[in-house]
Design a protein around this motif. Sequence first.
Motif, PDB file in Angstrom:
ATOM      1  N   GLU A 195      39.636  31.245  25.089  1.00  0.00           N
ATOM      2  CA  GLU A 195      38.773  32.309  25.602  1.00  0.00           C
ATOM      3  C   GLU A 195      39.043  32.564  27.089  1.00  0.00           C
ATOM      4  N   GLY A 196      39.326  31.506  27.841  1.00  0.00           N
ATOM      5  CA  GLY A 196      39.686  31.672  29.255  1.00  0.00           C
ATOM      6  C   GLY A 196      41.003  32.403  29.429  1.00  0.00           C
ATOM      7  N   LEU A 197      41.983  32.108  28.572  1.00  0.00           N
ATOM      8  CA  LEU A 197      43.268  32.813  28.633  1.00  0.00           C
ATOM      9  C   LEU A 197      43.092  34.291  28.288  1.00  0.00           C
ATOM     10  N   ILE A 198      42.148  34.586  27.405  1.00  0.00           N
ATOM     11  CA  ILE A 198      41.855  35.984  27.080  1.00  0.00           C
ATOM     12  C   ILE A 198      41.226  36.673  28.292  1.00  0.00           C
ATOM     13  N   LYS A 199      40.324  35.982  28.999  1.00  0.00           N
ATOM     14  CA  LYS A 199      39.708  36.555  30.199  1.00  0.00           C
ATOM     15  C   LYS A 199      40.731  36.794  31.296  1.00  0.00           C
ATOM     16  N   LEU A 200      41.742  35.911  31.389  1.00  0.00           N
ATOM     17  CA  LEU A 200      42.817  36.090  32.365  1.00  0.00           C
ATOM     18  C   LEU A 200      43.838  37.122  31.902  1.00  0.00           C
ATOM     19  N   GLU A 201      43.686  37.614  30.686  1.00  0.00           N
ATOM     20  CA  GLU A 201      44.550  38.612  30.066  1.00  0.00           C
ATOM     21  C   GLU A 201      45.985  38.136  29.868  1.00  0.00           C
ATOM     22  N   LEU A 202      46.174  36.826  29.762  1.00  0.00           N
ATOM     23  CA  LEU A 202      47.485  36.311  29.376  1.00  0.00           C
ATOM     24  C   LEU A 202      47.647  36.401  27.862  1.00  0.00           C
ATOM     25  N   ILE A 203      46.532  36.286  27.151  1.00  0.00           N
ATOM     26  CA  ILE A 203      46.495  36.496  25.705  1.00  0.00           C
ATOM     27  C   ILE A 203      45.558  37.675  25.469  1.00  0.00           C
ATOM     28  N   ILE A 204      45.953  38.562  24.560  1.00  0.00           N
ATOM     29  CA  ILE A 204      45.120  39.714  24.239  1.00  0.00           C
ATOM     30  C   ILE A 204      44.911  39.781  22.724  1.00  0.00           C
ATOM     31  N   TYR A 205      43.929  40.570  22.329  1.00  0.00           N
ATOM     32  CA  TYR A 205      43.662  40.747  20.906  1.00  0.00           C
ATOM     33  C   TYR A 205      44.649  41.742  20.307  1.00  0.00           C
ATOM     34  N   TYR A 206      45.245  41.377  19.198  1.00  0.00           N
ATOM     35  CA  TYR A 206      46.046  42.309  18.397  1.00  0.00           C
ATOM     36  C   TYR A 206      45.108  43.110  17.503  1.00  0.00           C
ATOM     37  N   ASN A 207      44.166  42.409  16.900  1.00  0.00           N
ATOM     38  CA  ASN A 207      43.145  43.036  16.064  1.00  0.00           C
ATOM     39  C   ASN A 207      41.867  42.229  16.261  1.00  0.00           C
ATOM     40  N   LYS A 208      40.921  42.792  16.982  1.00  0.00           N
ATOM     41  CA  LYS A 208      39.730  42.036  17.350  1.00  0.00           C
ATOM     42  C   LYS A 208      38.853  41.698  16.148  1.00  0.00           C
ATOM     43  N   SER A 209      38.805  42.566  15.143  1.00  0.00           N
ATOM     44  CA  SER A 209      37.949  42.286  13.995  1.00  0.00           C
ATOM     45  C   SER A 209      38.468  41.104  13.181  1.00  0.00           C
ATOM     46  N   LYS A 210      39.773  40.901  13.162  1.00  0.00           N
ATOM     47  CA  LYS A 210      40.357  39.771  12.430  1.00  0.00           C
ATOM     48  C   LYS A 210      40.631  38.579  13.344  1.00  0.00           C
ATOM     49  N   LYS A 211      40.275  38.706  14.614  1.00  0.00           N
ATOM     50  CA  LYS A 211      40.529  37.679  15.633  1.00  0.00           C
ATOM     51  C   LYS A 211      41.998  37.283  15.668  1.00  0.00           C
ATOM     52  N   ALA A 212      42.874  38.278  15.659  1.00  0.00           N
ATOM     53  CA  ALA A 212      44.309  38.054  15.754  1.00  0.00           C
ATOM     54  C   ALA A 212      44.723  38.200  17.215  1.00  0.00           C
ATOM     55  N   LEU A 213      45.496  37.240  17.720  1.00  0.00           N
ATOM     56  CA  LEU A 213      45.871  37.190  19.123  1.00  0.00           C
ATOM     57  C   LEU A 213      47.371  37.339  19.299  1.00  0.00           C
ATOM     58  N   GLN A 214      47.763  37.804  20.487  1.00  0.00           N
ATOM     59  CA  GLN A 214      49.170  37.871  20.854  1.00  0.00           C
ATOM     60  C   GLN A 214      49.265  37.709  22.367  1.00  0.00           C
ATOM     61  N   LEU A 215      50.461  37.407  22.849  1.00  0.00           N
ATOM     62  CA  LEU A 215      50.675  37.323  24.284  1.00  0.00           C
ATOM     63  C   LEU A 215      50.692  38.724  24.869  1.00  0.00           C
ATOM     64  N   ASN A 216      50.235  38.847  26.112  1.00  0.00           N
ATOM     65  CA  ASN A 216      50.206  40.137  26.794  1.00  0.00           C
ATOM     66  C   ASN A 216      51.609  40.477  27.274  1.00  0.00           C
ATOM     67  N   TRP A 217      52.204  41.509  26.700  1.00  0.00           N
ATOM     68  CA  TRP A 217      53.564  41.911  27.030  1.00  0.00           C
ATOM     69  C   TRP A 217      53.681  42.320  28.497  1.00  0.00           C
TER      70      TRP A 217
END
Length: 89
Positions: free
Chosen positions: A50-72
């Motif tokens: 969750e902290g990496l998501i706040k730092l935007e190093l990881i972003i949601y690919y599909n938020k409803s399915k909680k799918a994550l990816q690295l921020n390009w």
Amino acid sequence: MVKLNGKIAYTILYKMFFQKIWKSNHIRFDNLKHCGFPKNKLGEVEKTIEGLIKLELIIYYNKSKKALQLNWNKRFEIMKIIEEEKFDY
């Protein structure tokens, strides 16, 4: 400022980087938190993700399915973290 466990954050970024989880590739939140971490650290792993998501190093690919990816857009920052083998945030 987000407090993260540096070793866990580095491990997550390293795993996602070498599995090429960019752009159209993604991994589910639950699968990521269980990969290679002991069960007694799952709470800390969740907070770190969750902290990496706040730092935007990881972003949601599909938020409803909680799918994550690295921020390009932050790929050079992520590569720098992996090359230096340390996470200082």
